[in-house]
Design a protein around this motif. Structure first.
Motif, short mmCIF file in Angstrom:
data_model
loop_
_atom_site.label_atom_id
_atom_site.label_comp_id
_atom_site.label_asym_id
_atom_site.label_seq_id
_atom_site.Cartn_x
_atom_site.Cartn_y
_atom_site.Cartn_z
N ILE A 113 0.85 -1.20 0.00
CA ILE A 113 0.00 0.00 0.00
C ILE A 113 0.88 1.25 0.00
O ILE A 113 0.68 2.18 -0.78
CB ILE A 113 -0.94 0.01 1.23
CG1 ILE A 113 -1.85 -1.22 1.20
CG2 ILE A 113 -1.75 1.31 1.29
CD1 ILE A 113 -2.66 -1.41 2.48
N PHE A 114 1.89 1.23 0.86
CA PHE A 114 2.79 2.37 0.96
C PHE A 114 3.52 2.60 -0.37
O PHE A 114 3.62 3.72 -0.86
CB PHE A 114 3.82 2.13 2.08
CG PHE A 114 4.91 3.16 2.13
CD1 PHE A 114 4.64 4.44 2.63
CD2 PHE A 114 6.19 2.88 1.69
CE1 PHE A 114 5.64 5.41 2.67
CE2 PHE A 114 7.19 3.84 1.73
CZ PHE A 114 6.91 5.10 2.22
N GLU A 115 3.99 1.52 -0.95
CA GLU A 115 4.75 1.65 -2.20
C GLU A 115 3.88 2.21 -3.31
O GLU A 115 4.30 3.07 -4.08
CB GLU A 115 5.30 0.27 -2.62
CG GLU A 115 6.47 -0.17 -1.76
CD GLU A 115 7.04 -1.52 -2.18
OE1 GLU A 115 6.29 -2.31 -2.79
OE2 GLU A 115 8.22 -1.78 -1.87
N LYS A 116 2.64 1.76 -3.33
CA LYS A 116 1.73 2.19 -4.37
C LYS A 116 1.41 3.67 -4.20
O LYS A 116 1.33 4.44 -5.16
CB LYS A 116 0.43 1.37 -4.29
CG LYS A 116 -0.29 1.28 -5.61
CD LYS A 116 -1.38 0.24 -5.55
CE LYS A 116 -2.33 0.37 -6.72
NZ LYS A 116 -3.53 -0.42 -6.51
N LYS A 117 1.27 4.05 -2.97
CA LYS A 117 0.88 5.42 -2.65
C LYS A 117 2.01 6.41 -2.92
O LYS A 117 1.77 7.51 -3.43
CB LYS A 117 0.55 5.46 -1.15
CG LYS A 117 -0.61 6.36 -0.81
CD LYS A 117 -0.98 6.12 0.62
CE LYS A 117 -2.05 7.08 1.05
NZ LYS A 117 -2.61 6.72 2.34
N THR A 118 3.22 6.05 -2.55
CA THR A 118 4.31 7.02 -2.58
C THR A 118 5.30 6.79 -3.70
O THR A 118 6.09 7.67 -4.03
CB THR A 118 5.11 6.95 -1.26
OG1 THR A 118 5.65 5.64 -1.14
CG2 THR A 118 4.23 7.25 -0.08
N GLY A 119 5.30 5.60 -4.26
CA GLY A 119 6.27 5.33 -5.32
C GLY A 119 7.63 4.91 -4.79
O GLY A 119 8.53 4.63 -5.57
N PHE A 120 7.78 4.92 -3.48
CA PHE A 120 9.05 4.44 -2.94
C PHE A 120 9.09 2.92 -2.98
O PHE A 120 8.06 2.26 -2.86
CB PHE A 120 9.25 4.91 -1.49
CG PHE A 120 9.52 6.38 -1.38
CD1 PHE A 120 10.68 6.93 -1.93
CD2 PHE A 120 8.62 7.22 -0.72
CE1 PHE A 120 10.93 8.30 -1.82
CE2 PHE A 120 8.88 8.57 -0.63
CZ PHE A 120 10.02 9.12 -1.18
#
Lengths: 232, 369, 287
Positions: C55-62
């Motif tokens: 979820i975090f990766e999808k949201k921030t691109g990190f």
């Protein structure tokens, strides 16, 4: 016993369903260990043949170092590669810690002494006069080394098997320098350790079976080649 | 480069290994088309000489000239090695097909496959192994492997051929046919050859010139007849199979004719020897004739001695009989005369040999050949 | 021709290695977009991060590289600048970490609790005790086998705290053994050897089905297992990706994430594994 059956069932299911995660992990294992083996072959054959064919001061020491290197513990390699690759370590600028590339480097370090040692032994086992014969046929030194390596190729296949077998089944270094990152640096061995820790024994067993199958298949192919080469 | 320039010449060649001088050749020259056979026991330095001549071993001292050019200086070592071929005692074939083995020298020289093929086919045919070309070299018999090894050497069309006891590990029959084939090819191609062996028969079959090596030195070279009939010393004599070397003392002389006492018997010979001089009398066993004891002395030979037959050993077409005539004497008897004479251990015979069959070696002064 | 073949072979080897290295190696851009999260095995073994990270990766691109180790090692990585953000559960060491200036902020994320697990036979008779320290005392006097992580993890730190409260001597005793392994594996060892162990509830629950260990002591305030998120100080280590670290810390305490934590595990184990605590004070937990 139930657990093992469960594991086999699970392995079968993961295999036939082409579970994308398991497939990815398996492919990465092959990619990482295959590349590491290739690199180790490149270095190991050159160094092994050179040491076998030349006399220089300190050669005995070199040979014993190579032989010791054949038993290099993967975790030791993992530790040192990690320290070197730390962001603030000597090779930190590369920024490759926790990448498959770092795993390739660590595995190549593990496999290279194995390949070197086997090459050394194989080339040394060739009849001593063979070198004279090859030179007398008009070969340059490089051509001679190449022909000798070709003569030792059956033993070198054993080197490939030993090298690849050593690194694909290795976990200590891979988990340290790769980090077991999901979908990125997770390979069969590190995944097996993690799933065991999670108590998912069925998945762990399934992954182990895939690892065994993989090792078996690759050795089967190489053994086929080796046996076909043997005189009838 | 004149026609008189030897193909191949070694000057003042010395090889020191492990602190001792193992090869010392003052001068050795081989002319175009010559087949020089060097004979000598194991450890005589034959292999070392061949390795030095083929630039596989750097001599401690001295130089080798190839058609007048100093190798390593006027002509690069690699180029030199590509103009010769060497065959070692073991066939040392590569772990691949016979074809690829025979092609290996050509491949090393960077020839293309389509150029290689007819040459290899010819070489295979020449040594009668065309049918084996797709076989793995590992599956060949000893004789086949030697043939492949010879074909590999000839495929590169060498200007010099060096052979280091190539047939010594083979059984006599196999060896015989291989020597025959090699002899044929050598005569046909006229290739300049140096062949080393410890086998006398091999040497005599092939040599146009014979050399005898001992302890790193060449003791004598000359035509086979010369060396066999006039060995410079006992060592050479024993090696070229003058099996009868009788030690004696000159007790009488009359011009060039002399009588020497050997174990109490008198032997008549011809030679320039001094009275009272210690001499070795060399008699080739094939020059000793046997006749029945009862026949008296039917031959014209002066030197006739009664003797008893000891050990009899078959050697191919001959039998070797060891006699006791007061002194030991070895005679070669053809199989048919062996039967005629009904020779057995203990049989009494008359042994005779011509004065001209005796080669005299003076103990005190060395003879020149 | 032989030469040709040889060169093309060597060339092929080089080429294939090159291609693989390029494929597997990082790019400069990737490094800026990469976040190294050093965390504890418990967050990975429970599967919580497998849910949150994508979820975090999808949201921030990190791109998050999760390195699951003990809390101790995670903080060492932070001290050496080898991690950007830490998600750990070892409060005393965390305070030290902040005091030494290696962290930027330290925010409460969630808690669950530790429990004393042991075999059903319960040789030290600790079942139902309210005080964890009391329970350890009884284990010590019964000389019943106790398995410790022994790996400087948060759990190990907590265990040592409780031993300290109990005041008994345990180090070097025959019945006190250290596995040096992660929580899941230590639980397995304890189950096999019929020993007691201190475990976080999350890992225990995720393994409960395969273990023959029961929860014997729980609910003591000293057993609270509190997770904080800390960004590593870029001033100490310039290579720290502070932007990504801050984004991750913010994400962990965000409302959306806290909702996920609240319900994580309910479907599988019947009860949540963690309790979201963003914005709360440590003193108020467990009340």
């Amino acid at each position: 016993m139930d657990l093992i059956l469960e594991g086999i069932k699970k392995a079968f299911w993961l295999l036939v369903s082409f579970d994308p995660e398991v497939l990815g992990i398996t492919l990465l294992s092959v990619k990482v260990s295959g590349t590491a083996t290739l690199i180790s072959l490149f270095i190991g054959i050159s160094v092994g043949a050179t040491v076998a064919l030349t006399r220089f001061p300190g050669r005995r020491l070199a040979v014993s170092l190579i032989n010791t290197g054949m038993a290099l513990p993967p975790v030791v390699v993992g530790l040192f590669v990690t320290i070197f690759l730390w962001r603030n370590g000597p090779l930190g600028v590369l920024g490759i810690l926790y990448t498959p590339l770092a795993m390739i480097i660590a595995q190549a370090v593990i496999a290279t002494p194995i390949v070197t040692g086997i090459t050394l032994a194989a080339v040394q086992q060739l009849p001593g006069k063979l070198r004279l014969q090859i030179l007398a046929l008009g070969a340059t030194r490089l051509q001679m080394v190449w022909i000798l390596v070709k003569e030792a190729r059956l033993s070198l296949l054993a080197a490939v098997m030993a090298g690849f077998g050593g690194v694909i089944s290795e976990v200590g270094a891979s988990i340290m320098v790769g980090g077991n990152i999901k979908g990125y640096s997770r390979v069969l061995t590190t995944a097996t350790v993690m799933e065991t820790g999670r108590g998912n024994f069925d998945v762990a067993i399934a992954l182990s079976i895939i690892l065994l199958l993989l090792a078996y298949l690759i050795n089967l192919v190489l053994t086929q080649v080796q046996q076909r080469e043997r005189p009838r | 480069m004149t026609s008189s320039t030897p193909v191949f010449e070694a000057r003042d060649l010395q090889v020191v290994k492990g602190g001792s001088l193992i090869l010392k050749i003052a001068s050795l020259a081989v002319s175009e088309g010559e087949i020089l056979v060097l004979i000598g026991p194991n450890g005589a330095g034959k292999s070392t000489l061949l390795q030095a001549l083929s630039a596989l071993l750097k001599p401690t001292r001295g130089h080798i000239f190839f058609r007048g050019q100093k190798i390593g200086t006027d002509i690069p070592l690699l180029e030199y090695r590509r103009r010769l071929a060497m065959i070692l005692q073991e066939p040392l074939l590569f772990d691949t097909t016979v074809f690829n083995n025979v092609a290996s020298g050509l491949k090393i020289r960077g020839m293309r496959r389509n150029e290689i093929e007819p040459i290899v086919e010819r070489a295979l045919k020449r040594f009668g192994i065309a049918h084996l070309k797709d076989r793995s070299a590992r599956t060949l018999s000893g004789g086949e492997a030697r043939r492949a090894s010879l074909a590999r050497a000839f495929a590169t069309d060498p200007e010099i051929l060096l052979l280091d006891e190539p047939f010594s590990a083979l059984d006599p029959i196999m060896r015989e046919t291989l020597i025959e084939d090699l002899e044929h090819v050598l005569r046909e191609t006229g290739i300049t050859t140096i062949f080393v062996t410890h086998d006398r028969m091999e040497a005599l079959r092939l040599a146009t010139r014979l050399g005898v090596m001992h302890a790193g030195e060449i003791l004598q070279t000359g035509s086979p007849e010369e060396v066999m009939n006039h060995p410079v010393n006992e060592f050479v004599a024993s090696l070229v199979a003058v099996e009868n070397i009788l030690k004696g003392k000159v007790i009488r002389r009359n011009g060039r004719t002399f009588f020497a006492s050997v174990s109490g018997q008198e032997i008549e010979g011809i030679g320039d020897v001094g009275l009272g001089e210690e001499v070795s009398l060399c008699i080739r066993p094939e020059n000793v004739t046997l006749s029945p004891f009862e026949s008296g002395n039917p031959t014209s030979a002066i030197n006739t001695f009664p003797g008893t037959v000891g050990k009899i050993t078959p050697i191919g077409y001959y039998r070797k009989a060891q006699l006791n005539c007061g002194f030991p004497l070895v005679a070669y008897v053809t199989n048919s005369s062996f039967n005629d004479l009904a020779l057995n251990k203990g049989t009494k015979v008359l042994a005779s040999f011509d004065t001209t069959a005796i080669h005299v070696i003076r103990e005190s002064t060395p003879t020149d050949s | 021709m032989r030469n040709m073949k040889k060169y093309s072979y060597a060339g092929f080897m080089f080429f294939s290695i090159f291609v693989l290295l390029v494929n597997l190696g990082p790019t400069a851009e990737a490094q800026e977009k990469t976040l190294i999260l050093a965390t504890t095995t418990s967050t990975q073994d429970t599967g919580l991060l497998d849910v949150l990270i994508p979820i975090f990766e999808k949201k921030t691109g990190f791109f998050v590289k999760t390195i699951a180790v003990g809390s101790g090692q995670a903080m060492t990585m932070g001290r050496k600048g080898e991690a950007d953000v830490l998600l750990v559960h070892s409060p005393a060491a965390e305070k030290q970490f902040m005091d030494d200036g290696f962290g930027v902020t330290r925010r409460l994320v969630m808690h669950n609790d530790f429990v004393l697990a042991g075999p059903d036979e319960d040789p030290a008779k600790i079942k139902g005790l309210k005080s964890a320290a009391e329970a350890l005392k009884k284990i010590a006097s019964a000389q019943a086998l106790f398995m410790s992580r022994g790996d400087n993890s948060g759990t190990h730190a907590k265990e040592k705290d409780v031993w300290k409260v109990s005041g008994v001597k345990y180090e070097g005793e025959k019945w006190y053994q250290q596995t040096g392994l992660g929580m899941g594996q230590t639980l397995n060892v304890a189950a096999e050897k019929k020993g007691y162990t201190l475990t976080d509830r999350g890992t225990y629950l995720s393994l409960a089905k395969t273990l023959k260990l029961g929860i014997l002591v729980e609910g003591d305030a000293v057993l609270l297992n509190i997770y904080h998120v800390m960004e590593v100080n870029q001033a100490k280590w310039p290579k720290v990706n502070i932007a990504a670290a801050k984004a991750f810390a913010d994400f962990m305490v965000s409302k959306e994430t806290q909702e996920i934590i609240k319900t994580f595990g309910v479907d599988k184990y019947g009860s949540p594994l963690f309790f979201p605590d963003a914005g709360k004070k440590v003193e108020d937990l467990g009340k």
